[in-house]
Design a protein around this motif. Sequence first.
Motif, PDB file in Angstrom:
ATOM      1  N   THR A  80    -143.687  56.479  94.022  1.00  0.00           N
ATOM      2  CA  THR A  80    -144.548  58.023  95.147  1.00  0.00           C
ATOM      3  C   THR A  80    -144.393  58.312  94.259  1.00  0.00           C
ATOM      4  O   THR A  80    -143.324  59.072  92.496  1.00  0.00           O
ATOM      5  CB  THR A  80    -143.793  58.099  96.340  1.00  0.00           C
ATOM      6  OG1 THR A  80    -142.104  58.037  95.274  1.00  0.00           O
ATOM      7  CG2 THR A  80    -143.914  56.252  96.737  1.00  0.00           C
ATOM      8  N   ASN A  81    -144.929  59.654  93.622  1.00  0.00           N
ATOM      9  CA  ASN A  81    -144.990  60.765  93.050  1.00  0.00           C
ATOM     10  C   ASN A  81    -143.177  61.587  92.993  1.00  0.00           C
ATOM     11  O   ASN A  81    -142.965  61.860  92.058  1.00  0.00           O
ATOM     12  CB  ASN A  81    -145.202  62.322  94.169  1.00  0.00           C
ATOM     13  CG  ASN A  81    -145.407  63.326  93.607  1.00  0.00           C
ATOM     14  OD1 ASN A  81    -146.027  63.517  92.302  1.00  0.00           O
ATOM     15  ND2 ASN A  81    -145.095  64.831  94.361  1.00  0.00           N
ATOM     16  N   GLU A  82    -142.837  61.577  94.520  1.00  0.00           N
ATOM     17  CA  GLU A  82    -141.087  61.847  94.777  1.00  0.00           C
ATOM     18  C   GLU A  82    -140.317  60.981  93.891  1.00  0.00           C
ATOM     19  O   GLU A  82    -139.005  61.134  92.897  1.00  0.00           O
ATOM     20  CB  GLU A  82    -140.733  62.165  96.158  1.00  0.00           C
ATOM     21  CG  GLU A  82    -138.582  62.499  96.078  1.00  0.00           C
ATOM     22  CD  GLU A  82    -138.784  62.682  97.312  1.00  0.00           C
ATOM     23  OE1 GLU A  82    -137.715  62.794  97.703  1.00  0.00           O
ATOM     24  OE2 GLU A  82    -139.568  61.986  98.601  1.00  0.00           O
ATOM     25  N   GLU A  83    -140.659  60.082  93.841  1.00  0.00           N
ATOM     26  CA  GLU A  83    -139.738  59.051  93.063  1.00  0.00           C
ATOM     27  C   GLU A  83    -140.581  59.111  91.154  1.00  0.00           C
ATOM     28  O   GLU A  83    -139.528  59.208  90.529  1.00  0.00           O
ATOM     29  CB  GLU A  83    -139.826  57.404  93.771  1.00  0.00           C
ATOM     30  CG  GLU A  83    -139.451  56.696  94.523  1.00  0.00           C
ATOM     31  CD  GLU A  83    -140.388  55.469  94.930  1.00  0.00           C
ATOM     32  OE1 GLU A  83    -139.574  54.477  95.909  1.00  0.00           O
ATOM     33  OE2 GLU A  83    -141.243  55.540  94.913  1.00  0.00           O
ATOM     34  N   SER A  84    -141.135  59.603  91.284  1.00  0.00           N
ATOM     35  CA  SER A  84    -141.655  58.944  89.692  1.00  0.00           C
ATOM     36  C   SER A  84    -140.976  60.684  89.267  1.00  0.00           C
ATOM     37  O   SER A  84    -140.394  60.423  88.299  1.00  0.00           O
ATOM     38  CB  SER A  84    -143.370  59.717  89.258  1.00  0.00           C
ATOM     39  OG  SER A  84    -144.072  58.392  90.403  1.00  0.00           O
ATOM     40  N   ILE A  85    -141.299  61.603  90.042  1.00  0.00           N
ATOM     41  CA  ILE A  85    -140.367  63.384  89.451  1.00  0.00           C
ATOM     42  C   ILE A  85    -139.256  62.461  89.124  1.00  0.00           C
ATOM     43  O   ILE A  85    -138.588  63.545  87.759  1.00  0.00           O
ATOM     44  CB  ILE A  85    -140.534  64.217  90.290  1.00  0.00           C
ATOM     45  CG1 ILE A  85    -142.532  64.512  90.995  1.00  0.00           C
ATOM     46  CG2 ILE A  85    -139.717  65.161  89.853  1.00  0.00           C
ATOM     47  CD1 ILE A  85    -142.610  65.709  92.134  1.00  0.00           C
ATOM     48  N   SER A  86    -138.539  62.085  90.115  1.00  0.00           N
ATOM     49  CA  SER A  86    -136.812  62.147  90.066  1.00  0.00           C
ATOM     50  C   SER A  86    -136.692  61.566  88.551  1.00  0.00           C
ATOM     51  O   SER A  86    -135.783  61.158  87.844  1.00  0.00           O
ATOM     52  CB  SER A  86    -136.311  60.789  91.326  1.00  0.00           C
ATOM     53  OG  SER A  86    -135.270  60.618  90.671  1.00  0.00           O
TER      54      SER A  86
END
Length: 301
Positions: A49-55
């Motif tokens: 997901t976007n959040e996982e990718s940013i992390s």
Amino acid sequence: MLRVALIFGGESYEHEVSVASALSILDNHNPDELELRLFGISKNGSWLTNEESISELELVRISGWGEISVVKTHPILESESVLAELSDCDVAFPVIHGRGGEDGRLQGFLDSIHMPYVGSGVTASASAMDKELMRALFAANNIRQPSYRVVRKHDFINDPEITLSAVSEELQFPLFTKPANGGSSIGVSKVGSKTELSEAAILAFKYDEKILIEEAIAAREIECGVLEGITLQSTCTGEIISSSDFYDYEQKYKDSGTQLIVPADVSDDISFEIQTLAMKIFRLLGARSYARVDFLLTETS
């Protein structure tokens, strides 16, 4: 505001290069003009997901170089949260390098879910990625290229001596061996004799079922970009100056001694010829949006 799905990572051997590209785009885009949504893909094919990718990108930023470490067990078609976030975007910008990203497979997936994307479509991507297909296209259109031969893995396994003897009799050393599908100089070797050829072929076959063996020529490495808007146009030329025998993986991504000279120190006539040929190749492929075309410039070119 335009919502752009930045897709990076992937299953290829160029995974880390793609992650570095995503970081560069993230750091240099204008947030006032577009909104980036990040979609990382791990080496086992897991979509984040976007959040996982940013992390994950922030973790790589700390180390300076690395891969996406999150691993999931369900495929993309069962990843409802990822698909929902992807469908909320206006356009996809794939920056996956190598197989699974530049060879038409990702483009086909995006086509199947009716997601507009930047870059070439399935056919052009597959043709440009496969060095055998690309070289055949060049030959059919009288585009000069080094002499080469394609070797398939089953032929090499069945009789390596006869297979490589035929190659060494037809081509002049030194030679380059390289996987037919791949980039970033991964699996590429430069060999000066028949005794070195077998080991180089074995290395290249680790990355593909067929390899390209071509004559190495003394030349300058010139590149030219092509941009498709209302009309097709080329960029100025650039020259890559490597500090090693050839422009390998280390030189491309880890050696600060490598130089890119823009514009290249070539005559106006040669620059025009390169730019014209770059656009011709773009059209032959049926490419779209943008491309980079690399050239070898010899003293007699």
